[in-house]
Design a protein around this motif. Sequence first.
Motif, PDB file in Angstrom:
ATOM      1  N   ARG A 181       3.517  24.968   1.166  1.00 12.56           N
ATOM      2  CA  ARG A 181       4.854  25.134   1.667  1.00 12.56           C
ATOM      3  C   ARG A 181       5.878  24.710   0.620  1.00 12.56           C
ATOM      4  NH1 ARG A 181       6.247  25.221   6.807  1.00 12.56           N
ATOM      5  NH2 ARG A 181       7.729  23.850   6.877  1.00 12.56           N
ATOM      6  N   VAL A 182       6.670  25.785   0.242  1.00 14.66           N
ATOM      7  CA  VAL A 182       7.710  25.635  -0.925  1.00 14.66           C
ATOM      8  C   VAL A 182       8.966  25.631  -0.485  1.00 14.66           C
ATOM      9  CG1 VAL A 182       8.401  26.497  -3.135  1.00 14.66           C
ATOM     10  CG2 VAL A 182       5.855  26.738  -2.141  1.00 14.66           C
ATOM     11  N   LEU A 183       9.555  24.417  -0.751  1.00  8.92           N
ATOM     12  CA  LEU A 183      11.152  24.586  -0.696  1.00  8.92           C
ATOM     13  C   LEU A 183      11.803  25.207  -1.761  1.00  8.92           C
ATOM     14  CD1 LEU A 183      13.830  23.545   0.898  1.00  8.92           C
ATOM     15  CD2 LEU A 183      13.622  21.366  -0.566  1.00  8.92           C
ATOM     16  N   VAL A 214       7.708  33.361  -4.019  1.00  9.59           N
ATOM     17  CA  VAL A 214       6.864  32.578  -3.405  1.00  9.59           C
ATOM     18  C   VAL A 214       5.917  33.210  -2.293  1.00  9.59           C
ATOM     19  CG1 VAL A 214       6.940  30.507  -1.961  1.00  9.59           C
ATOM     20  CG2 VAL A 214       8.231  30.379  -3.839  1.00  9.59           C
ATOM     21  N   GLU A 215       6.597  33.938  -1.621  1.00  5.90           N
ATOM     22  CA  GLU A 215       5.800  34.688  -0.457  1.00  5.90           C
ATOM     23  C   GLU A 215       4.916  35.742  -1.280  1.00  5.90           C
ATOM     24  OE1 GLU A 215       6.017  34.117   2.681  1.00  5.90           O
ATOM     25  OE2 GLU A 215       7.604  32.977   2.964  1.00  5.90           O
ATOM     26  N   ASP A 216       5.433  36.458  -2.122  1.00  7.79           N
ATOM     27  CA  ASP A 216       4.446  37.588  -2.828  1.00  7.79           C
ATOM     28  C   ASP A 216       3.374  36.500  -3.515  1.00  7.79           C
ATOM     29  OD1 ASP A 216       4.257  40.153  -3.816  1.00  7.79           O
ATOM     30  OD2 ASP A 216       4.190  39.047  -5.912  1.00  7.79           O
ATOM     31  N   VAL A 313       4.975  28.813 -12.094  1.00  3.16           N
ATOM     32  CA  VAL A 313       4.672  28.379 -10.715  1.00  3.16           C
ATOM     33  C   VAL A 313       3.866  29.318 -10.247  1.00  3.16           C
ATOM     34  CG1 VAL A 313       5.884  28.338  -8.482  1.00  3.16           C
ATOM     35  CG2 VAL A 313       7.065  27.738 -10.807  1.00  3.16           C
ATOM     36  N   ARG A 314       3.928  30.673 -10.212  1.00  2.00           N
ATOM     37  CA  ARG A 314       2.873  31.594  -9.349  1.00  2.00           C
ATOM     38  C   ARG A 314       1.614  31.445  -9.617  1.00  2.00           C
ATOM     39  NH1 ARG A 314       0.238  36.554  -9.494  1.00  2.00           N
ATOM     40  NH2 ARG A 314       0.935  38.000  -7.522  1.00  2.00           N
TER      41      ARG A 314
END
Length: 403
Positions: A181-183, A214-216, A313-314
Amino acid sequence: MPTSPLRSVADHQRRIADLLGSLAPTPVPLTEARGLVLAEPVTAPESLPSFDNSAMDGYAVRAEDIADASPDSPVRLPVAADIPAGSPGGDLAPGTAHRIMTGAPLPRGADAVVEVELTDGGTDVVAITGAREAGSFIRSAGVDVAAGTTVLDAGAVIGPAQIGLLAALGVREVVVRPRPRVLVCSTGSELTEDPEPDAGQIRDSNSFMLAAAVEDAGAVAIRRLWAADDVPTFLGILDAELDAGVDLILTSGGVSAGAYEVVKDALGPRGVEFTKVAMQPGMPQGSGTYGDAAVVCLPGNPVSSLVSFEVFVRPALRASYGHPRPHRRVVRAALTEAVTSPAGKRQLRRGRLDPAAGTVEPWGPPGSGFLGWLAGADCLIDLPADVTSLDAGATVDVWDLTD
């Protein structure tokens, strides 16, 4: 005053990966498992199929009863029963046939199915015009999956086929590494979502862009609207979201050396490290922890921000939930034109890949202010830190952003 040496891209990648680590396995319902990665192997609780069944619409028979059947001399058998799919199979007496549908259980005593095309389709008496060997058109119990065998290994990514298999076996819950979960929080008093910005304002794009990234990557994005350049307000946003549970705080903006750098002012005194990475675009970076969450602070320029996400990040997000391919696919391609790169910095330059020709075209200027060019690119050209120029035709590493 001496300046600190720039951190290498590889060193910063390792730091971000270590901050996120691996998320603890947790059971989830099968309906929520798509795209996740199994943390434990799955063993078949039963065979698939679980009973002998017909692979065709036709007639269940004993092979010996139709051994002499031919088009010139058909064998006629009384049709003693109908077996639609979903019904019990029953018993087949010698010298009789049961009309049977695809997927229906084979009656006890039958050892072959004659497809309807080899008959006259009779309902009281059927004329069979060809012989069939024992086992013909029968799906035997366990022919697909045998009970007790491992059907999916730990590390398998759960897609539609895997969900179908698990559902067929009656598995309704699996143990996976959960989606992080990423804010996602853009910062800057100059940002607005108003379609008509006031003088000096710009529309926020980073929170939309990074939440999509993030969703990808397979994670869950909690997008927050921009936070003003005010430390108490910014920390209040973070604290409220931490109470709801996040694994990563991903910010953009406020990490450079100027005044009003709210992210740096808020998180620097609380242990988050701000440094410069030997990379173009995306030199200013921040990383650390806040509460129980990892923190990654990206530069505010949209191009720098998204390229930094791709580099740091990815792959860390995907590795945190066990994805077997955390990194983008890298291919080798020949440059269509000459390029230059700043000495001592690893340049990730926008490009367009032609797989058929084995070439890559630099796409737009290398600067970090060209979001329109980034939107038209499908790859990043990776130029090492020790390269300052390359001629057309030189072979380079290319990150495929479509993979």
